[in-house]
Structures are given as C-alpha cells and as structure tokens.
Design an enzyme around this catalytic site. Structure first.
Site, mmCIF file in Angstrom:
data_model
loop_
_atom_site.group_PDB
_atom_site.id
_atom_site.type_symbol
_atom_site.label_atom_id
_atom_site.label_comp_id
_atom_site.label_asym_id
_atom_site.label_seq_id
_atom_site.Cartn_x
_atom_site.Cartn_y
_atom_site.Cartn_z
ATOM 1 N N CYS A 128 82.301 48.968 51.957
ATOM 2 C CA CYS A 128 83.262 48.364 52.896
ATOM 3 C C CYS A 128 84.562 49.154 53.008
ATOM 4 O O CYS A 128 85.124 49.272 54.096
ATOM 5 C CB CYS A 128 83.546 46.912 52.532
ATOM 6 S SG CYS A 128 84.178 46.657 50.870
ATOM 7 N N LYS A 205 77.939 37.021 43.556
ATOM 8 C CA LYS A 205 79.205 37.245 44.248
ATOM 9 C C LYS A 205 79.247 36.331 45.462
ATOM 10 O O LYS A 205 78.406 36.421 46.354
ATOM 11 C CB LYS A 205 79.312 38.701 44.679
ATOM 12 C CG LYS A 205 80.580 38.987 45.454
ATOM 13 C CD LYS A 205 80.731 40.455 45.741
ATOM 14 C CE LYS A 205 81.924 40.691 46.650
ATOM 15 N NZ LYS A 205 82.080 42.102 46.983
ATOM 16 N N LYS A 258 81.652 36.263 40.306
ATOM 17 C CA LYS A 258 82.879 36.557 41.037
ATOM 18 C C LYS A 258 82.990 35.676 42.254
ATOM 19 O O LYS A 258 82.016 35.582 42.995
ATOM 20 C CB LYS A 258 82.815 38.023 41.471
ATOM 21 C CG LYS A 258 83.940 38.473 42.340
ATOM 22 C CD LYS A 258 83.713 39.883 42.750
ATOM 23 C CE LYS A 258 84.752 40.241 43.787
ATOM 24 N NZ LYS A 258 84.423 41.393 44.522
HETATM 25 C C1 PBG Z 1 83.957 44.584 48.039
HETATM 26 C C2 PBG Z 1 84.732 43.976 46.960
HETATM 27 C C3 PBG Z 1 85.584 42.912 47.150
HETATM 28 C C4 PBG Z 1 86.178 42.658 45.940
HETATM 29 C C5 PBG Z 1 85.666 43.562 45.015
HETATM 30 N N1 PBG Z 1 84.748 44.365 45.670
HETATM 31 C C6 PBG Z 1 85.974 42.186 48.358
HETATM 32 C C7 PBG Z 1 85.037 41.631 49.300
HETATM 33 O O1 PBG Z 1 83.851 41.435 49.031
HETATM 34 O O2 PBG Z 1 85.511 41.365 50.380
HETATM 35 C C8 PBG Z 1 87.191 41.602 45.724
HETATM 36 C C9 PBG Z 1 88.047 41.731 44.563
HETATM 37 C C10 PBG Z 1 89.245 40.894 44.584
HETATM 38 O O3 PBG Z 1 89.463 40.024 45.457
HETATM 39 O O4 PBG Z 1 90.047 41.077 43.663
HETATM 40 N N2 PBG Z 1 83.120 45.453 47.879
#
Ligand code: PBG
Length: 335
Positions: A128, A205, A258
């Site tokens: 991303c 996640k 997460k």
């Molecule tokens: C995306 C990624 C995200 C986070 C870690 N890796 C954001 C998302 O999925 O939009 C979020 C970490 C955080 O909010 O501290 N690859």
C-alpha cells in the site's frame, strides 16, 4: 473453584495477597519487560530529514541517517527490535519501490544491520505504501469497477520480502492480508536461500478505524474504496482463528493480532488455540488516543500505556509492537 462454606461463610478464607509491594510483586501473574518490545519506524529518503506526523506526536518520518540515530537510542534504551515501514519517493501501480534493491526499506535495513548488528530488524511487507492507489494489492479495473486481485499480488509481495531478506532483515512481516501470501513468501525466501528468516504474519488483521493516523504517517490512505475486501470484519472472531490457522499452515513462525486493545479476546484465543509466538500491535490510533488525552491532562500517559500493554500480555501476547516502546523501556527501568 469450590470453597467449602460454613454457615454462609467460607470455612477457610484465603488471605488477599496485596498487603505489601513485595508480596504483590511475588504473586504477579503477568510481567512487562523491555525484551518484549518492538518499535515501528517510518523511513523516507533524504538526509537529516525528520518530519513530524501530526496525528502521532513524537513519531517521525525519518531519513536513514536520522532513523539510525533513533534506532540507536531505542536499542540503548533496551528495545530489542524495530519494525520498518517505507515511504518511497515515487508510487506506481506495480509497487516497484516495494522490491527495488535500493528501495528505502532495503537501504535502511542495510544501514541498520551494518551499524547496529544486534538490533533485530523486522520489515513490514506490504504494497500500500508503494502503490499510487494506496491498496495493499494489485488493482484491476474492469467494467468501471476496481478490484484487488489476490493472486497477482502474491508474486510482488514475495519479491518484496526476499529483497528485505537480501538487505539483511532478520524477520519479515507481511501485513497485506492477501490469501496465500505466507506460502508465496516462504517459497521465495527458501528459493533464494533465506531458509532461516522467520515470518511474522499479520494473521488476524482487522479492517479498523484505528489505522487512521498510520495512513498519514505512511502516506498510504486508499485513493478509492476501503480495505474491507481483504482485511477482516471487526465482528468476526472464529474467522480470525481460521486466518491464523491458514497462515501457520502456510509457514508463519509467529502470528500477530492487530489492532490490540479492542481485540484482546482474539489475542487470548489465538494464544490458547495455537500456542504460537503471538504479537499484539498497539496501532497508531491506540497510540494517538492516549497521547491526545494525556496532552489534555485527562489521563496519565505512563500509567495508561503500561496498563494497556499489560492487558495485552495478560491476553496472551508475547511480543508488543508499540510506538511508545522507547518510553516504555525507560519507565520499566524506572527512569
Ligand atoms: C498496511 C499497514 C497498516 C498498518 C500496518 N501496516 C495500515 C492499514 O492496513 O491501513 C497500521 C499500523 C498502525 O495503524 O499503526 N500495510
């Protein structure tokens, strides 16, 4: 527990073991220790660059030289590991910055491993930050609709992970949530000879509003739509177990839940059902909430931060990924 009762009272009344600090400490079930901490860091190109992230006070996008300074301080404070994210100069629709040998993460890993060989360097593997559209996989446009294509994304993710390992990363952490990426990454790592590099998979996640500040930090907000087609629904716990089981089958060595605080039930189930090394990621929004309330004087930052991390440990987390890692290490040492 069955306590024998006599005339409405327990026959034997256990003492409460709370009367002295020494006794409380002796019977404490869960402990926080700096050895459990991972500090996420954001790397961007340049020299002496230190760009504050508005929604995450105390967190910066850092050029490699500055990142090395902060990583050194973190390491000296007792934080054993960092988790690296990259903000490339250029984004495109192939995420080429994600796997370039001289990409921002690859450069930073090389520098860190050269200067701080004993610091564990974990790299976030995702697309991303490197995609012009901000999604975690390849986007296919057809009939006026945009779709994330799972399988075509796997090859790029695997290439990115292998390029991190080639740069010297100790652990790779795929966070994209494409199906089959752990298997693809494991195969690529093995094929390139990185058979000893473990995978910490972001296994459960959730599609979460708590990632808001991170998207400012990583400049990775999706340009259209949202991430609900690949990240999990906050309502689902059984599905999280299936996601974790799948990642373990595919070769994950450690698994992550997460966000953390709103998902403590998931953490407990993952730890109990799988018994794998389990990480909790206290994400950006969790950090920012505490910072904001503390800045207003409404809560005690130290006490609340430690209490939330302790709750994650109690729920089953072995590893705590937190933007407060350096402060926490200091508080635990009593400074
Ligand atoms: C995306 C990624 C995200 C986070 C870690 N890796 C954001 C998302 O999925 O939009 C979020 C970490 C955080 O909010 O501290 N690859």
């Amino acid at each position: 527990m069955n306590v024998p009762m006599v005339g409405g009272f327990p026959e034997y009344r256990p003492r409460r073991l709370r009367r002295s600090a020494a006794l409380r400490a002796m019977v404490r079930e869960t402990r926080l220790d700096a050895s459990q901490l991972v500090l996420p860091m954001f790397a961007r190109s340049g020299n002496r660059e230190r760009r504050p992230i508005g929604s995450m006070p105390g967190v910066f996008q850092l050029s490699p030289d500055e990142l090395l300074k902060d990583a050194t301080l973190a390491h000296q404070a007792g934080v054993p590991a960092v988790l690296l994210f990259g903000i490339p100069d250029q984004k495109d629709a192939q995420a080429s910055g994600a796997w370039a040998a001289d990409g921002i993460v690859q450069q930073t890993v090389r520098l860190l491993k050269k200067e701080l060989p004993s610091l564990l360097v974990i790299t976030d593997v995702c697309l991303c930050e490197y995609m012009s559209h901000g999604h975690c996989g390849i986007v296919h446009h057809a009939d006026g609709k945009a779709e994330i294509v799972n399988d075509a994304s796997l090859e790029i993710l695997a290439r990115a992970a292998a390029s991190h390992a080639a740069a010297g990363a100790d652990i790779v952490a795929p966070s994209d949530m494409m199906d089959g990426r752990v298997r693809a990454i494991r195969a690529q790592l093995d094929a390139e000879g990185f058979i000893d590099i473990p995978i910490l998979s972001y296994a459960a996640k959730f599609a979460s509003a708590f990632y808001g500040p991170f998207r400012e930090a990583a400049e990775s907000a999706p340009q259209f739509g949202d991430r609900r087609s690949y990240q999990m629904d906050a309502a689902n716990a059984d599905e999280a177990m299936r996601e974790v089981a799948m990642d373990i089958q595919e070769g994950a060595d450690m698994v992550m839940v997460k966000p953390a605080l709103a998902y403590l039930d998931i953490l407990r189930r993952v730890k109990t059902e799988f018994g794998y090394p389990t990480a909790a990621y206290a994400v950006s929004g969790e950090y920012s909430m505490i910072k904001a309330a503390a800045a207003k004087g409404w809560i005690d930052e130290r006490a609340v931060t430690l209490e939330t991390l302790l709750a994650m440990r109690r729920a089953g987390a072995d590893i705590l990924i937190t933007y407060s890692a350096v402060e926490v290490a200091g508080w635990l040492r009593g400074v």
